[in-house]
Design a protein around this motif. Structure first.
Motif, PDB file in Angstrom:
ATOM      1  N   PRO A  14       0.822  -1.224   0.000  1.00  0.00           N
ATOM      2  CA  PRO A  14       0.000   0.000   0.000  1.00  0.00           C
ATOM      3  C   PRO A  14       0.852   1.268   0.000  1.00  0.00           C
ATOM      4  O   PRO A  14       0.476   2.270  -0.603  1.00  0.00           O
ATOM      5  CB  PRO A  14      -0.813  -0.095   1.287  1.00  0.00           C
ATOM      6  CG  PRO A  14      -0.712  -1.490   1.752  1.00  0.00           C
ATOM      7  CD  PRO A  14       0.527  -2.066   1.150  1.00  0.00           C
ATOM      8  N   LEU A  15       2.006   1.205   0.667  1.00  0.00           N
ATOM      9  CA  LEU A  15       2.879   2.377   0.697  1.00  0.00           C
ATOM     10  C   LEU A  15       3.395   2.707  -0.699  1.00  0.00           C
ATOM     11  O   LEU A  15       3.466   3.870  -1.084  1.00  0.00           O
ATOM     12  CB  LEU A  15       4.049   2.143   1.656  1.00  0.00           C
ATOM     13  CG  LEU A  15       3.690   2.001   3.135  1.00  0.00           C
ATOM     14  CD1 LEU A  15       4.922   1.669   3.958  1.00  0.00           C
ATOM     15  CD2 LEU A  15       3.042   3.269   3.654  1.00  0.00           C
ATOM     16  N   TYR A  16       3.753   1.674  -1.465  1.00  0.00           N
ATOM     17  CA  TYR A  16       4.209   1.901  -2.830  1.00  0.00           C
ATOM     18  C   TYR A  16       3.098   2.528  -3.669  1.00  0.00           C
ATOM     19  O   TYR A  16       3.350   3.385  -4.511  1.00  0.00           O
ATOM     20  CB  TYR A  16       4.686   0.605  -3.484  1.00  0.00           C
ATOM     21  CG  TYR A  16       6.060   0.166  -3.030  1.00  0.00           C
ATOM     22  CD1 TYR A  16       7.126   1.048  -3.007  1.00  0.00           C
ATOM     23  CD2 TYR A  16       6.293  -1.139  -2.623  1.00  0.00           C
ATOM     24  CE1 TYR A  16       8.374   0.661  -2.583  1.00  0.00           C
ATOM     25  CE2 TYR A  16       7.533  -1.545  -2.197  1.00  0.00           C
ATOM     26  CZ  TYR A  16       8.582  -0.644  -2.178  1.00  0.00           C
ATOM     27  OH  TYR A  16       9.814  -1.045  -1.766  1.00  0.00           O
TER      28      TYR A  16
ATOM     29  N   VAL B 144       0.975   7.351  -6.469  1.00  0.00           N
ATOM     30  CA  VAL B 144      -0.052   8.379  -6.677  1.00  0.00           C
ATOM     31  C   VAL B 144       0.527   9.762  -6.434  1.00  0.00           C
ATOM     32  O   VAL B 144       0.293  10.696  -7.208  1.00  0.00           O
ATOM     33  CB  VAL B 144      -1.264   8.117  -5.742  1.00  0.00           C
ATOM     34  CG1 VAL B 144      -2.209   9.302  -5.707  1.00  0.00           C
ATOM     35  CG2 VAL B 144      -2.000   6.862  -6.179  1.00  0.00           C
ATOM     36  N   MET B 145       1.304   9.888  -5.355  1.00  0.00           N
ATOM     37  CA  MET B 145       1.886  11.200  -5.046  1.00  0.00           C
ATOM     38  C   MET B 145       2.897  11.613  -6.115  1.00  0.00           C
ATOM     39  O   MET B 145       2.953  12.790  -6.477  1.00  0.00           O
ATOM     40  CB  MET B 145       2.516  11.186  -3.659  1.00  0.00           C
ATOM     41  CG  MET B 145       1.464  10.985  -2.568  1.00  0.00           C
ATOM     42  SD  MET B 145       2.126  11.097  -0.940  1.00  0.00           S
ATOM     43  CE  MET B 145       2.004  12.845  -0.676  1.00  0.00           C
TER      44      MET B 145
ATOM     45  N   LEU C 242       2.650  15.026  -8.301  1.00  0.00           N
ATOM     46  CA  LEU C 242       3.778  15.959  -8.380  1.00  0.00           C
ATOM     47  C   LEU C 242       4.242  16.141  -9.825  1.00  0.00           C
ATOM     48  O   LEU C 242       4.546  17.258 -10.249  1.00  0.00           O
ATOM     49  CB  LEU C 242       4.951  15.456  -7.522  1.00  0.00           C
ATOM     50  CG  LEU C 242       4.839  15.722  -6.027  1.00  0.00           C
ATOM     51  CD1 LEU C 242       5.971  15.019  -5.274  1.00  0.00           C
ATOM     52  CD2 LEU C 242       4.887  17.209  -5.727  1.00  0.00           C
ATOM     53  N   ARG C 243       4.279  15.053 -10.554  1.00  0.00           N
ATOM     54  CA  ARG C 243       4.690  15.112 -11.960  1.00  0.00           C
ATOM     55  C   ARG C 243       3.733  16.017 -12.739  1.00  0.00           C
ATOM     56  O   ARG C 243       4.165  16.851 -13.540  1.00  0.00           O
ATOM     57  CB  ARG C 243       4.720  13.698 -12.550  1.00  0.00           C
ATOM     58  CG  ARG C 243       5.451  13.601 -13.853  1.00  0.00           C
ATOM     59  CD  ARG C 243       5.569  12.165 -14.387  1.00  0.00           C
ATOM     60  NE  ARG C 243       6.016  11.206 -13.387  1.00  0.00           N
ATOM     61  CZ  ARG C 243       5.290  10.170 -12.947  1.00  0.00           C
ATOM     62  NH1 ARG C 243       4.098   9.939 -13.430  1.00  0.00           N
ATOM     63  NH2 ARG C 243       5.768   9.351 -12.048  1.00  0.00           N
ATOM     64  N   ASN C 244       2.433  15.872 -12.491  1.00  0.00           N
ATOM     65  CA  ASN C 244       1.443  16.710 -13.174  1.00  0.00           C
ATOM     66  C   ASN C 244       1.625  18.186 -12.818  1.00  0.00           C
ATOM     67  O   ASN C 244       1.501  19.061 -13.683  1.00  0.00           O
ATOM     68  CB  ASN C 244       0.024  16.261 -12.827  1.00  0.00           C
ATOM     69  CG  ASN C 244      -0.333  14.941 -13.478  1.00  0.00           C
ATOM     70  OD1 ASN C 244       0.329  14.519 -14.432  1.00  0.00           O
ATOM     71  ND2 ASN C 244      -1.360  14.282 -12.971  1.00  0.00           N
ATOM     72  N   VAL C 245       1.910  18.484 -11.543  1.00  0.00           N
ATOM     73  CA  VAL C 245       2.146  19.866 -11.125  1.00  0.00           C
ATOM     74  C   VAL C 245       3.368  20.424 -11.851  1.00  0.00           C
ATOM     75  O   VAL C 245       3.350  21.559 -12.360  1.00  0.00           O
ATOM     76  CB  VAL C 245       2.304  19.955  -9.590  1.00  0.00           C
ATOM     77  CG1 VAL C 245       2.795  21.331  -9.167  1.00  0.00           C
ATOM     78  CG2 VAL C 245       0.990  19.634  -8.900  1.00  0.00           C
TER      79      VAL C 245
END
Length: 172
Positions: free
Chosen positions: A144-146, A151-152, A156-159
């Protein structure tokens, strides 16, 4: 006097082994020759397990302060496998060895302070090793951490792409 001192020392040693052990498995080794017992000791030692032959009367005295009763299993020649860390390891080694050497009989055991039958020891022997169980647990926690990290990273990539597009638009 020397015999009594030796017996007292043997009882104290057994008491200490029972106290420190996560698992103790009692066996009847009648019918095994010296080479077989040596092979068994070697296999157990590779797993950090100590195999000790002790007189039943001394064993009874050593465990009298513990919350378990092994009297019915302390008949005939008894050798005990003491495991100080992994309670599954002695069950695996002894069960595998008994499949090849039919003379070795597993009588019973004490696992985490509870007396268990040879059927429970057989079931313990089927469990995966401690390392594999720990790896599975870590994997279950990590997955789940991966997902969260993925997702994060995507967000960030989209930002970053959006900021880059804004900068490119202002530059032209």
């Amino acid at each position: 006097m020397a015999v009594k001192e030796a017996k007292v020392k043997a009882v104290e040693e057994l008491k200490d082994k029972f106290d420190r052990s996560s698992a103790v498995i009692l066996t009847d080794y009648r019918g095994l020759n010296v080479a077989d017992i040596t092979e068994l000791r070697r296999k157990l030692k590779e797993q950090g397990i100590e195999y000790k032959v002790a007189k039943n009367t001394l064993t009874r005295i050593a465990i009298k302060d513990f919350d378990y009763d092994l009297d019915e299993f302390l008949e005939g020649p008894t050798a005990m496998a003491f495991s100080y860390e992994d309670p599954v390891a002695p069950a695996k080694v002894l069960t595998d060895f008994a499949k090849i050497h039919k003379e070795l009989e597993i009588k019973a055991g004490v696992v985490e302070g509870k007396v268990v039958s040879k059927d429970v020891i057989s079931e313990l022997a089927k469990m995966p090793p401690k390392e594999q169980l720990l790896a599975s647990a870590v994997g279950a926690i990590q997955s789940p951490l991966y997902g969260i990290v993925g997702v994060m990273q995507g967000t960030l990539r989209n930002v970053v792409y959006t900021l880059q597009a804004i900068q490119d638009k202002k530059a032209s």
